[in-house]
Write a protein that holds these residues in place. Structure first.
Motif: not given
Length: 622
Positions: A27, A38, A49, A52
């Motif tokens: 990602v 994050y 998102m 990931g």
């Protein structure tokens, strides 16, 4: 050869890597600030998102399926995790219970969801029952349950979740209902449909088991609002499916068994370039053309010694688990600074481990003194080379110690890969993440474990694995992995060339404190001792800057894909220490894993363009 970023890589926070890929395993975190955000859980990053790295970020399809399962089977105040087998679900429950106070054991339940299907109504799996296991637990224990998901890598894949989400118009079959009094689940949870459920719950060691019969509808497909897995970047699911299956890359999953056999053969014998499924399955004993085979040079090694898992970490976890259950459970050794979850597995399952975080000759001396003192160990786990410092242990000396003091050596060859290095003669077990360069396309997870038939305990291991192993590798994932891996030999050679050229340039730059790369490592002699004559130094390097400010400027100015994972066909960069050790930066720094480190997985781009890109980013820090 797999897709390469010939156009600019994704730059939008939260965009999948590769772009427009339904099951991408990376990602976009395009700036240093985005990586920090994050880790801090800031909404401007996490809220965007869709995906990931799958063991750390639960895919949107899995999140939506979990939500449906909670609505159907959960009680107030519960959360859930999804697994592909009852045995994995049971291990999840045992882990949760082990990490909570014994005087007040929580109620941890398992619900089995079984779907009957046939190839005519869906080609995503073979005919027969497909089972999903739902582990339900008090919401306050979610962080503990998530540890099991992350460390073991045994959770359901996004493709398996998608399969259960899109199950409309199925033929029904009758199941005799239990009375409401007999059923451990509420009667209002069910209606009609072709499914079977079992429910298991336990407080500490007590267990209740029952078959719940009501009929229930298909798990409804997600709406656009409910699941971003349905539509990505404004594209319809039908178009996304076309993108994923472009150029006929995907096969009907009735071929999944053959695909797995081909992968085992490819790993054991290192099949050559662009060998199709039929050739990969041809007999290696008499009829297969020899030009399609490269021997891995281990006496008696065959595809029957290769076992496939849903992720690389799953292969490590299950190796450790089998060793603990088969042989006398003793502490293990983690030698060298490993990928984070390997150490966590050794620490959290079994009696613990001895950690030698530098993997140096001095620490090898310390290990030898420990063994001479009478301490006995079960196994030594190491990487060759290590992630992210690219250090290589002295496998020759370690093998001598293992033979003298009777312990196992488990080598993770993900970074080196068996085209570049030949570690099998020194290992009892070799593990690898197939998600990385073996696949290259960054759209599927997988792992492997290989037993060395020349190992002193080979037959005991073989028997133990035969009794314990269950194939939980989702068929669709196997299909994609097999197809992706056909050209991995040529890709590795090209990546080797690019990475060495890049390392030769970067090591001279005044803003660079150190380049971690086998060619420039203090442990180069250990790498060279197991390097194949035609092999290179791999595609991974880490660049440590003199200051975090310099690292940030470089990272922000770099025009590559930016996110977790490695071994991709395109160059992929990340501030690795921030992502892997954000809550333990001081601890990591003790072992040379600096916060000013940027890890680079080199891809297949034209060499001159790659060098110019990095030169520009380095010069931005001047």
């Amino acid at each position: 050869m797999g897709a390469v970023f010939l156009e600019p890589p994704p730059t939008e926070v939260g965009a999948p890597i590769p772009a427009n890929t339904p099951h991408a395993v990376s990602v976009t975190l395009p700036t240093w600030k985005a990586n920090v955000a994050y880790e801090e859980g800031e909404e401007w990053v996490v809220g965007k998102m869709r995906n990931g790295y799958p063991r750390f970020f639960i895919d949107s399809r899995i999140q939506h399926l979990t939500k449906i399962c909670l609505e159907r089977f959960g009680n107030d105040g519960e959360k859930a995790m999804l697994y592909p087998s009852r045995r994995v679900a049971e291990r999840s429950r045992e882990f949760i219970l082990a990490k909570t106070p014994a005087d007040a054991p929580p109620l941890v339940r398992i619900v089995e969801f079984t779907r009957q299907c046939s190839p005519t109504e869906d080609d995503r799996t073979t005919a027969g029952p497909v089972r999903l296991f739902i582990v339900l637990f008090p919401a306050e224990l979610y962080s503990i349950a998530k540890q099991f998901w992350q460390h073991t890598g045994d959770g359901v894949s996004s493709r398996m979740a998608e399969y259960f989400l899109h199950t409309d118009n199925l033929p029904s079959r009758e199941i005799t209902p239990l009375s409401a009094a007999e059923s451990p689940l509420r009667a209002d949870k069910f209606s009609k449909g072709p499914y079977r459920f079992k429910h298991y719950s336990r407080r500490n060691t007590a267990e209740i088991s029952a078959t719940v019969s009501s009929t229930t509808p298909a798990l409804s497909s997600p709406t656009v609002e409910e699941s971003q897995g349905e539509v990505q970047d404004g594209l319809s699911r039908e178009h996304m499916l076309y993108v994923e299956e472009r150029y006929g890359r995907n096969l009907n999953t009735s071929f999944a068994g053959q695909a797995k056999a081909a992968m085992r053969r490819r790993i054991a014998g290192a099949l050559s370039e662009n060998v199709d499924l039929d050739t990969a399955l041809a007999s290696t004993q008499s009829g297969e053309p020899q030009q399609h085979v490269r021997q891995r040079s281990a006496n008696g090694l065959s595809e029957s010694d290769v076992y496939l898992f849903p992720s690389g970490m799953s292969s490590i976890f299950n190796t450790h688990r089998v060793l603990l259950s088969t042989f006398q459970p003793r502490k293990s050794v983690s030698f060298g600074f490993p990928y984070t979850d390997t150490l966590k597995i050794l620490q959290k399952w079994g009696p613990g481990c001895h950690f030698y975080g530098r993997g140096s000759s001095e620490e090898l001396d310390e290990l030898e003194k420990l063994l001479e003192s009478g301490e006995r160990i079960l196994a030594l786990f190491c990487e060759l080379p290590s992630n992210p410092l690219l250090m290589s242990p002295d496998l020759i000396r370690l093998r001598a110690l293992a033979d003298k003091y009777d312990f196992f050596i488990v080598v993770d060859e993900t970074i080196g890969n068996f085209v570049n290095v030949h570690v099998m003669p020194f290992a009892d077990i070799v593990v690898s993440s197939l998600t990385k360069v073996f696949s290259g396309d960054s759209n599927v997870m997988g792992g492997s474990m290989v037993l060395n038939p020349a190992g002193r305990h080979y037959q005991e291991l073989k028997d133990a694995v035969a009794n314990d192993y269950e194939d939980i590798y989702w068929p669709e994932d196997a299909i994609f992995m097999e197809r992706n891996s056909r050209d991995y030999l040529s890709r590795i050679k090209r990546i080797n060339y690019n990475a060495e050229a890049l390392a030769d340039m970067v090591v001279k730059h005044p803003k660079v404190k150190q380049v971690h790369y086998p060619k420039y490592s203090t442990s180069r002699a250990n790498y060279d001792a197991v390097k194949n004559p035609e092999g290179g130094y791999g595609g991974l390097m880490s660049i440590t800057f003199h200051t975090i400010a310099d690292a940030q400027v470089f990272y922000d100015a770099l025009h590559t894909a930016k996110g977790p994972s490695l071994g991709t066909n395109f160059t992929l960069s990340s501030p690795y220490t921030l992502l892997a050790h954000y809550l333990e930066l001081e601890w990591a720094a003790q072992y040379g894993v600096d916060a000013a480190l940027v890890r680079v997985s080199v891809g297949l781009e034209p060499t001159d363009l790659l060098l110019q890109n990095f030169a520009n980013a380095l010069n931005a820090a001047l």
